[in-house]
Scaffold this motif. Structure first.
Motif: not given
Length: 230
Positions: A50-57, A90-95, A99-108
């Motif tokens: 879904a997409t809520r408040f412009g953020n993809r979930i 990440g709640a519903w206002w974070t794309d 999220t923490i998991s996505a940022l951690l994956e990108t950094q690794l």
């Protein structure tokens, strides 16, 4: 009357346009679905987006805010499980990408060193050498176990041989003891026969002496009678 109708049409049109904008851009009218759970009360329904408040979930098949994952982990994949509350989710206002998991994956992924073909080959050769060395050690240990087992069986055979010899010696001793008892029995039998023969001889001697005694008795009686006649 015409003015009121025009105003009504404009209001309805603006309402429709606003609803379309809210549904398409903000995500109203497309909420995430929750289901009951007997252990934690409720959780997100699996496999929904879904997409809520412009953020993809994105919710995967395990009701986790994560892309689809397989049951079996690929050998070249590192998996990290993040546990937490709505902040970790990440709640519903974070794309999804923030999220923490996505940022951690990108950094690794960014920090992962680029593999050097020569170093990778050397590592594979080193790993192969270690596997071969481990195999040789296993074979050596197996040979030692077999050698120890052979020695144990040999010692067992010697013990059985010694036990057989002991039993054989015991049999010979019992046989010699039986022969001694047999010889002793024969001696006792001969002694009995000798005593029996001696008894018979004494009986014969008694029988021989009995007439002599009677003769002497008669002679004594005759002498006694002769003495009375004188």
């Amino acid at each position: 009357m015409n003015i009121a109708l025009v105003i009504l049409v404009v209001v309805v049109g603006l309402s429709v346009i606003l609803e379309v904008l809210l549904r398409s851009l903000v995500g109203f009218g497309n909420p995430l679905i929750y289901i009951r759970d007997p252990e934690i009360g409720y959780l997100l329904a699996p496999s929904q987006s879904a997409t809520r408040f412009g953020n993809r979930i994105e919710i995967n098949e395990y009701s986790m805010r994560s892309p689809t994952i397989t049951v079996a982990r690929p050998e070249s994949t590192l998996r990290i499980l993040i546990l937490g509350d709505s902040v970790a989710n990440g709640a519903w206002w974070t794309d999804q990408q923030q999220t923490i998991s996505a940022l951690l994956e990108t950094q690794l992924v960014q920090e992962e060193p680029t593999p050097n073909p020569s170093q990778e080959g050397d590592r594979r050769q080193e790993a192969g050498g270690r596997r071969q060395e481990a195999g040789e050690r296993r074979q050596e240990a197996g040979g030692r176990r077999q050698e120890a087992e052979g020695r144990r069986q040999e010692a067992g055979g010697r013990r059985q041989e010694a036990e057989g010899r002991r039993q054989e010696a015991e049999g010979r001793r019992q046989e010699a003891e039986g022969r001694g008892q047999e010889a002793e029995g024969r001696g006792q039998e001969a002694e009995g026969r000798r005593q029996e023969a001696e008894g018979r001889g004494q009986k014969a001697e008694g029988s021989r002496q009995k007439p002599e005694g009677r003769r002497r008795e008669e002679e004594g009686k005759w002498q006694k009678a002769e003495g009375r006649g004188q």
